[in-house]
Write a protein that holds these residues in place. Structure first.
Motif, PDB file in Angstrom:
ATOM      1  N   PRO A 158       0.854  -1.192   0.000  1.00 45.90           N
ATOM      2  CA  PRO A 158       0.000   0.000   0.000  1.00 45.90           C
ATOM      3  C   PRO A 158       0.892   1.245   0.000  1.00 45.90           C
ATOM      4  N   PRO A 159       0.487   2.352  -0.588  1.00 43.35           N
ATOM      5  CA  PRO A 159      -0.795   2.598  -1.268  1.00 43.35           C
ATOM      6  C   PRO A 159      -0.807   2.229  -2.745  1.00 43.35           C
ATOM      7  N   ILE A 161      -1.210  -0.677  -3.838  1.00 48.45           N
ATOM      8  CA  ILE A 161      -2.421  -1.489  -3.867  1.00 48.45           C
ATOM      9  C   ILE A 161      -3.358  -0.989  -2.776  1.00 48.45           C
ATOM     10  N   THR A 162      -4.641  -1.206  -2.966  1.00 51.22           N
ATOM     11  CA  THR A 162      -5.652  -0.767  -2.008  1.00 51.22           C
ATOM     12  C   THR A 162      -6.085  -1.946  -1.138  1.00 51.22           C
ATOM     13  N   GLU A 163      -6.920  -1.679  -0.150  1.00 53.64           N
ATOM     14  CA  GLU A 163      -7.399  -2.743   0.737  1.00 53.64           C
ATOM     15  C   GLU A 163      -8.202  -3.797  -0.018  1.00 53.64           C
ATOM     16  N   ASN A 164      -8.850  -3.382  -1.092  1.00 53.83           N
ATOM     17  CA  ASN A 164      -9.671  -4.321  -1.864  1.00 53.83           C
ATOM     18  C   ASN A 164      -8.969  -4.768  -3.146  1.00 53.83           C
ATOM     19  N   ALA A 165      -7.640  -4.723  -3.154  1.00 49.41           N
ATOM     20  CA  ALA A 165      -6.882  -5.066  -4.358  1.00 49.41           C
ATOM     21  C   ALA A 165      -7.142  -6.504  -4.783  1.00 49.41           C
ATOM     22  N   ASP A 183      -5.481  -4.228 -11.893  1.00 50.01           N
ATOM     23  CA  ASP A 183      -6.008  -4.456 -10.547  1.00 50.01           C
ATOM     24  C   ASP A 183      -7.507  -4.206 -10.581  1.00 50.01           C
ATOM     25  N   ALA A 185      -9.669  -4.563  -8.197  1.00 52.25           N
ATOM     26  CA  ALA A 185      -9.943  -3.774  -6.985  1.00 52.25           C
ATOM     27  C   ALA A 185     -11.417  -3.645  -6.652  1.00 52.25           C
ATOM     28  N   ASP A 189     -12.628   0.940  -7.623  1.00 52.51           N
ATOM     29  CA  ASP A 189     -11.248   1.404  -7.473  1.00 52.51           C
ATOM     30  C   ASP A 189     -10.301   0.761  -8.475  1.00 52.51           C
ATOM     31  N   ARG A 204       0.334   3.716  -9.156  1.00 52.13           N
ATOM     32  CA  ARG A 204      -1.059   3.361  -9.443  1.00 52.13           C
ATOM     33  C   ARG A 204      -1.660   4.470 -10.299  1.00 52.13           C
ATOM     34  N   GLN A 207      -6.985   5.058 -11.706  1.00 53.37           N
ATOM     35  CA  GLN A 207      -7.914   4.473 -10.742  1.00 53.37           C
ATOM     36  C   GLN A 207      -9.297   5.106 -10.872  1.00 53.37           C
TER      37      GLN A 207
END
Length: 383
Positions: A158-159, A161-165, A183, A185, A189, A204, A207
């Motif tokens: 991160p960042p 990649i995101t939490e929902n990657a 991704d 995501a 996202d 990234r 997005q």
């Protein structure tokens, strides 16, 4: 002897022969119109694989070795395999790396959840590994297939990649020493990730742009709308590839009817802000709801057409046409890759019957297939 009549006869014969040759060439090589749909006997089954080898994406090396990721939606511990012949396969690269890890120290071996797999044309196979709760970073892992040893690891924290990657697929740019990742995501996202292979630095980009997020259309197969959990699947940017000249990256949302492209020079240009980069994206043409894509030197983008049990092509004019359709041989065609022999190789995995997309039930029945068909124009490995 009447020479004028003989001359006219030769001219007529020549015209007739040329016309026949043009029509024959059009029938077998044009990706447009009614003649573009090729005979299904050109679609060969290369391998029929057992349970434990529920193939995801595919890579074919310059020496014609075939490697596949194993789709985690089926729930087994295998993550990658090498296809040895029509029936046999082995975990790859070895029992440590080719399966899910047992522990999670920072230097762990093993693959968490790998779909993306690519050959780089230099003897390396690249794996794109997703994070998990115990190890919240993605990874790019390169394995040297000639020396049979680890070549490189790049971390994607991160960042970037995101939490929902959900790092799905990617393209290797051997000319510019870069990798471009799709991704998905979770949809809203969805983005591309640009990785510099020399430094390991990643950015990234795009997005939430109209080019990366899913359209509001259902994935319907065999009369059933495919859901993730209790909601209809809406999957963002997933299919991605690069042309043999390393000038263009092609991509689109799985739930999407448009194929986009952007120059590699623009993706690599860090002086462009997000708005400027969005303006560099071009709509290349039409596509179906799709999983994997690959490209040849004539601008043909081969596409797995998952709702039609088919594989098609979008040509340089932006027109889409089905090349092969078969309800049994092409039940969810997934990944595509170009081999060194002028063939496009693909995986078929019945993914809509996996527990993740089928209400927890596994209705997929082996064999899981590797297929191939002749490309319409030359290309190179690493697509």
């Amino acid at each position: 002897m009447n020479w004028p009549n003989l001359s006219l006869s030769r001219r007529q014969v020549a015209i007739a022969v040329c016309t026949c040759l043009v029509l024959i060439g059009f029938h077998f090589h044009s990706p447009h119109g009614a003649s573009a749909k090729s005979s299904t006997n050109q679609l060969e089954i290369v391998a029929e694989l057992t349970q434990g080898a529920e193939v995801g994406n595919i890579a074919v090396t310059a020496d014609k070795r075939i490697f596949c990721s194993v789709h985690s939606f089926f729930g087994n511990q295998n993550r990658a395999i090498e296809v040895l012949d029509q029936r046999n396969w082995q975990i790859y690269p070895n029992s440590d790396w080719g399966k899910a890890p047992d522990a999670s120290p920072p230097n762990w071996s093993g693959l968490n959840n790998t779909l993306g797999i690519q050959a780089d044309g230099r003897g390396n196979i690249w794996f794109l590994d997703n994070p998990n709760p115990a190890f919240p970073t993605g990874r790019l892992i390169a394995w040297d297939t000639r020396r049979n040893e680890l070549h490189q690891v790049i971390y994607l924290p991160p960042p970037v990649i995101t939490e929902n990657a959900f790092l799905n697929d990617f393209a290797v740019d051997a000319k510019h020493e870069a990798i471009y990742i799709a991704d998905t995501a979770g949809g809203p996202d969805a983005a591309l990730i640009v990785v510099d292979l020399k430094t390991g630095l990643a950015r990234r980009v795009l997005q939430g742009s109209p080019n990366t997020v899913p359209e509001d259309i259902d994935i319907e197969i065999d009369g059933r709308v495919i859901s993730l959990g209790e909601t209809p699947a809406r999957i963002g940017v997933n299919p991605i590839t690069i042309d043999p000249a390393y000038q263009w990256v092609y991509f689109g949302a799985m739930n999407g009817r448009s194929l986009f492209r952007i120059r590699t020079s623009d993706l690599l240009n860090q002086s462009l802000d997000e708005q400027q980069l969005k303006q560099k994206v071009q709509r290349y043409g039409d596509k179906p709801i799709s999983d994997g894509i690959t490209a040849d030197s004539a601008g043909n983008i081969y596409i797995t057409d998952i709702t039609a049990n088919a594989i098609g092509v979008t040509n340089a004019a932006g027109k889409y046409q089905i090349l092969y359709q078969d309800d049994q041989k092409l039940s969810w065609p997934d990944g595509l890759a170009i081999g060194p022999d002028g063939y496009v190789y693909g995986t078929v995995n019945q993914l809509h019957k996996s527990p993740s997309l089928n209400g927890g039930n596994n209705d997929a029945i082996a064999p899981f297939l590797i297929v191939r068909f002749p490309a319409l124009a030359p290309s190179s490995v690493g697509r």
